[in-house]
Design an enzyme around this catalytic site. Structure first.
Site, PDB file in Angstrom:
ATOM      1  N   SER A  59      40.421  48.921  36.880  1.00 63.04           N
ATOM      2  CA  SER A  59      39.934  47.708  37.536  1.00 63.04           C
ATOM      3  C   SER A  59      40.365  47.695  38.988  1.00 63.04           C
ATOM      4  CB  SER A  59      40.465  46.462  36.816  1.00 63.04           C
ATOM      5  OG  SER A  59      41.866  46.388  36.937  1.00 63.04           O
ATOM      6  N   ASP A  60      39.781  46.775  39.718  1.00 62.94           N
ATOM      7  CA  ASP A  60      40.196  46.529  41.090  1.00 62.94           C
ATOM      8  C   ASP A  60      39.820  45.097  41.432  1.00 62.94           C
ATOM      9  OD1 ASP A  60      41.412  48.190  43.392  1.00 62.94           O
ATOM     10  OD2 ASP A  60      39.901  46.934  44.359  1.00 62.94           O
ATOM     11  N   ILE A  61      40.490  44.559  42.436  1.00 59.13           N
ATOM     12  CA  ILE A  61      40.215  43.195  42.868  1.00 59.13           C
ATOM     13  C   ILE A  61      40.442  43.086  44.366  1.00 59.13           C
ATOM     14  CG2 ILE A  61      42.559  42.424  42.362  1.00 59.13           C
ATOM     15  CD1 ILE A  61      41.305  39.696  41.544  1.00 59.13           C
ATOM     16  N   SER A  96      36.549  43.947  39.468  1.00 60.10           N
ATOM     17  CA  SER A  96      35.725  44.856  38.662  1.00 60.10           C
ATOM     18  C   SER A  96      36.544  45.339  37.477  1.00 60.10           C
ATOM     19  CB  SER A  96      35.285  46.062  39.491  1.00 60.10           C
ATOM     20  OG  SER A  96      36.418  46.804  39.907  1.00 60.10           O
TER      21      SER A  96
END
Length: 181
Positions: A59-61, A96
């Protein structure tokens, strides 16, 4: 979430991957993390007949404030600028989640967005957050769950877990879909 898991770091240079659109940026970063981790695995070990499926979740933010993507602050001044900008205002988060079924090779990804509205945050609280140093490890220096920050959160539109980096709802849906044939 009740899942058995092992934490692995991707060890990628996130700053070398750039996109102007926050949706595109977080998705390409989560995919790059998955690719980096997979490159260190012997994928054949996960594709044996009858084995339980193994999923890789990345994930990433990012935080978006006034249309500008904010990642982890790198200096005290940048952290101060970020946090003062949120005071009495609001920010958006774009996160994501990418789930790769290592057994089948199936990869799915999705986005989740949330907004956080703040009351005025006193300068003393901002300085204490910066002195603790934790703001340097999170996108936009945004710590929704921190005891110093929480009293100044007026409202969250979307899920708190999304703001903190991983939407459980999105992850659960992708996990279910990645396990179905």
């Amino acid at each position: 979430m009740g899942l058995e898991f092992q934490v692995m770091t991707a060890d990628i240079d996130e700053k070398s991957i750039r996109r102007d659109n926050p949706d595109d940026l977080v998705m390409v970063l989560a995919e790059a993390k998955a690719d980096a981790i997979m490159s260190r695995l012997n994928i054949a070990d996960y594709r044996k007949e009858g084995d339980q499926p193994t999923l890789l979740i990345t994930s990433d933010i990012v935080v978006v404030h006034k249309g500008i993507i904010r990642e982890k602050p790198t200096t005290k001044e940048e952290a101060r600028q970020f946090l003062k900008g949120y005071s009495g205002g609001h920010v958006s988060t774009v996160g994501s989640v990418v789930v790769t079924n290592l057994t089948t090779g199936k990869r799915l990804g999705s986005l989740d967005k949330a907004e956080v509205y703040f009351h005025d945050i006193p300068d003393e609280v901002i300085e204490n957050l910066i002195d603790e140093g934790v703001v340097f490890r999170v996108a936009g220096g945004l710590l929704l769950e921190h005891p110093l920050t929480l009293p100044f959160v007026e409202a969250v539109v979307g899920s708190s877990d999304s703001v903190m980096g991983l939407s459980k709802e999105v992850a659960n849906k992708l996990i279910h879909d990645a396990l179905s044939t």
